[in-house]
Enzyme design. Sequence first.
Site, PDB file in Angstrom:
ATOM      1  N   ASP A  38       3.792  -4.405   3.962  1.00 13.79           N
ATOM      2  CA  ASP A  38       5.210  -4.734   4.040  1.00 13.79           C
ATOM      3  C   ASP A  38       5.420  -6.079   4.725  1.00 13.79           C
ATOM      4  OD1 ASP A  38       4.462  -3.838   6.553  1.00 13.79           O
ATOM      5  OD2 ASP A  38       6.119  -2.442   6.796  1.00 13.79           O
TER       6      ASP A  38
ATOM      7  N   HIS B 149       0.841  -1.204   0.000  1.00 10.85           N
ATOM      8  CA  HIS B 149       0.000   0.000   0.000  1.00 10.85           C
ATOM      9  C   HIS B 149       0.872   1.248   0.000  1.00 10.85           C
ATOM     10  CE1 HIS B 149       0.979   0.847   4.196  1.00 10.85           C
ATOM     11  NE2 HIS B 149       0.746  -0.426   4.475  1.00 10.85           N
TER      12      HIS B 149
END
Length: 511
Positions: free
Chosen positions: A399, A108
């Site tokens: 992540d 994102h």
Amino acid sequence: MLARNRFLLLVVVGGALLAIISLSLQFLNLIPTTPIVEEQPFKALDGGFGVALGKSRKRVFPVLHIQEPNPILEAYGYCNTPNHTEQAWEGHSPADYKLLSVHVMIRHGDRYPLYSIPKTRRPSIDCTLSGSRKPTHPLLKSFISHMSQGGQGHWEAPLSSVPRLPNHSVCETGELTQTGVVQHLRNGQLLQQAYKHHNLLSPDWSPRQLWVETTGKSRTLQSGLAFLYGFLPDFDWWKLTVRHQWSTLYCGSACDCPARNRYLDEEQRRQYRLRVADTELERNYVDMAQTLGVPTRQLRAANPVDSLLCHLCHDLSFPCVPAGGCLTMAQFAVIRRQQLDDEADRRRVGLYHKYAILAMYPYLNRTASKMERVAKSSEAGRRPRAAGEEVFTLSSAHDVTMAPLLSALGLEEARFPRFAARVVFELWRSPPTTQGQLKKKAGRAKPGEVFIRVLYNGEDVTFHTTFCRSHERRAGQPLCPLKNFLSFVRRDMFSIVNATSYQDACFTHSG
């Protein structure tokens, strides 16, 4: 305060800037305590890639570090501010090779902090979208309009209730910012330009050819939609189905793996031992806590680096308290330095790599199966299905998804996933045999052979993956054979945990 911070920054990085400009970010690595829990603090990856150009492929080699990585400069790289021209090497191939499919995982974009610093004001950021506010993008206005028609799309539960645009004038915790939207409009447009001459998706593409999936967080859903709009402007909502991944590991129905959880527990204990042994870090936290007038343990639990990163990325002064003082760039740098030290130790010990292998097998196996189906369906003489094959996959993640993916692929020196990072898997077929074609030279690709290419943030890292490092030394093909990847995913990758299969690794060797 902002001017003082800028002056300190110039002093710190000025002399080292030219030597380390290509270094990568190592910052705020977050890993889940279980596949379904969101982010917990963890360390980042260190290292970088240099570039060697060639006509047939982009090659990326590790940079030799003459100086220690600069934590402040790397943090700016992590921000990934969309204010520069980026060159994407996706879509580059030898002449006459045919692109069969593309599988993309994105992190994102820029988000509001997940943590707040005690006794300080939260960063003042507007999370509504406006074409008159920077950063902006030529597609931003039409993107906002197009998202209003999203009710026509097909949404797996619970995604139908997640907002399709960030919409708070004062950002909420973890909310995607306008910067994050622009980052992925750029990403999508980059790949649209990279693949437009390959006819990957024709203007009349069928719903079967496009697969879009995301976790249930608004920042991943909105990032995926921004990317898709940049890639397919004004796409037909009726054709689109957005699928839900309940786990940040994208492990679907194969998430049960006791050994993976054991490796993660051991890795977190290693991280804790290293952190508490760092006396400079402890003194730094004590100093920060005294400035703010809070207990040291409370400040540490608040994960101040997350909020400080937001201030840095959005050019805001570091937090202050009325009766105390302000947090400083030097304090931020100490936390970053310890994270770099932790990453070096993490690579040396290898527990995270074992965790990553088991964490990302389900995603890699699913990707390998999709590639194999497309490869078989494109063989000469086969009759294609009327609705076509799945040729483009977009997975919008975190992540904590991408970092283990890089590690599982053997890309231990890859840059840690910055905001809006992307990993791309391309599937290619060499030209078919033609009448009068000369006999194939040794080491050259066979006619109609299928290859895989892996790119990270636009750089070709294929020959740094575990499954293709040795291939470079013994063959002359310009790409990596798909069979290398299939063997790696289905057997070879488990050798690191002394097993021959996922089930064997998860349960027989789970302790």
